[in-house]
Design an enzyme around this catalytic site. Structure first.
Site, PDB file in Angstrom:
ATOM      1  N   SER A 169     -36.088   9.199  19.039  1.00 29.37           N
ATOM      2  CA  SER A 169     -34.625   9.145  19.102  1.00 29.37           C
ATOM      3  C   SER A 169     -33.999  10.198  20.005  1.00 29.37           C
ATOM      4  O   SER A 169     -32.776  10.188  20.197  1.00 29.37           O
ATOM      5  CB  SER A 169     -34.035   9.251  17.693  1.00 29.37           C
ATOM      6  OG  SER A 169     -34.190   8.020  17.006  1.00 29.37           O
TER       7      SER A 169
ATOM      8  N   LYS B  82     -31.793   8.831  22.691  1.00 27.81           N
ATOM      9  CA  LYS B  82     -30.392   8.470  22.459  1.00 27.81           C
ATOM     10  C   LYS B  82     -29.435   9.438  23.158  1.00 27.81           C
ATOM     11  O   LYS B  82     -28.276   9.096  23.400  1.00 27.81           O
ATOM     12  CB  LYS B  82     -30.099   8.409  20.961  1.00 27.81           C
ATOM     13  CG  LYS B  82     -30.744   7.218  20.249  1.00 27.81           C
ATOM     14  CD  LYS B  82     -30.315   7.159  18.795  1.00 27.81           C
ATOM     15  CE  LYS B  82     -30.817   5.898  18.096  1.00 27.81           C
ATOM     16  NZ  LYS B  82     -32.242   5.961  17.745  1.00 27.81           N
TER      17      LYS B  82
ATOM     18  N   SER C  88     -28.258   8.118  13.795  1.00 30.84           N
ATOM     19  CA  SER C  88     -29.270   7.645  14.751  1.00 30.84           C
ATOM     20  C   SER C  88     -29.484   6.144  14.597  1.00 30.84           C
ATOM     21  O   SER C  88     -30.608   5.645  14.641  1.00 30.84           O
ATOM     22  CB  SER C  88     -30.597   8.396  14.543  1.00 30.84           C
ATOM     23  OG  SER C  88     -31.484   8.172  15.609  1.00 30.84           O
TER      24      SER C  88
END
Length: 205
Positions: A101, A104, A159
């Protein structure tokens, strides 16, 4: 690229990468699992200096400087001066690893300027299609209308891969978003970055 953007990404590299790429701990029965762990290449990119292309920890401590903590378990990390970009220490700095993640951050840097936060979007079945099994979700539902502001809250606070997928489809789909993110990575000189999925979910390539 602006000085503020350089500073932000230098700090992100130093802070977030070690947290997400931490290697699994040894087995509870005391047997060392190191032999089963992936090994870094013997030679990697030397962008940033020859030492960054070597496996293992690379640091030149000056007299009186404290030694690095032995308990660091991240597979790859780098610590740099956010003001001038000077690398202070690194460990397998150019080892290609799954970003999870942390990707991101690049997704947000690429798409945040594209949509006004007050814009609303009616979520469709297609928007939520193709999410990987076990994805982190914020709870976006089809046939519900969300503001861009709320979708970004889902990305940043939870997330949420579902929020990422909706914003991706608003940006003309997966392939377009992947192209945009790779272009942005090149502009940021994140030359080790290859985007395959906007949410960072593991994917071939």
């Amino acid at each position: 690229m602006s000085a503020s953007k350089k500073t932000a990404w230098a700090v992100a590299a130093a802070v977030f990468v070690p947290l997400v790429l931490a290697a699994p701990a040894a087995h509870a029965d005391g047997k060392d699992s190191q032999d089963k762990q992936p090994k870094p290449p013997l030679a990697m990119s030397q962008v940033g200096g020859a030492l960054l292309g070597l496996p293992g920890t690379q640091v030149r401590l000056k007299a009186g400087a404290p030694v690095l903590p032995k308990e660091l378990s991240a597979r790859s990390w780098i610590v740099a001066d956010a003001e001038n970009g000077q690398v202070l220490a690194s460990h397998n700095a150019h080892w290609p690893l799954a970003p999870a993640s942390t990707l991101k951050m690049l997704f947000a840097d690429t798409l945040l300027p594209k949509f006004p936060k007050t814009q609303n979007h009616l979520v469709t079945v297609q928007d939520l299609a193709g999410m990987g099994e076990g994805s982190s979700l914020v709870g976006v539902k089809e046939k519900q209308t969300y503001s861009v502001h709320d979708l970004w809250l889902g990305v940043f606070l939870r997330s949420g891969n579902d929020a990422v997928h909706v914003l991706t489809n608003m940006n003309h789909g997966l392939q377009q978003t992947v192209r945009d993110m790779n272009d942005q990575a090149a502009e940021l000189q994140a030359l080790d970055t290859k985007v395959v999925s906007p949410d960072g979910y593991d994917a071939p390539g």
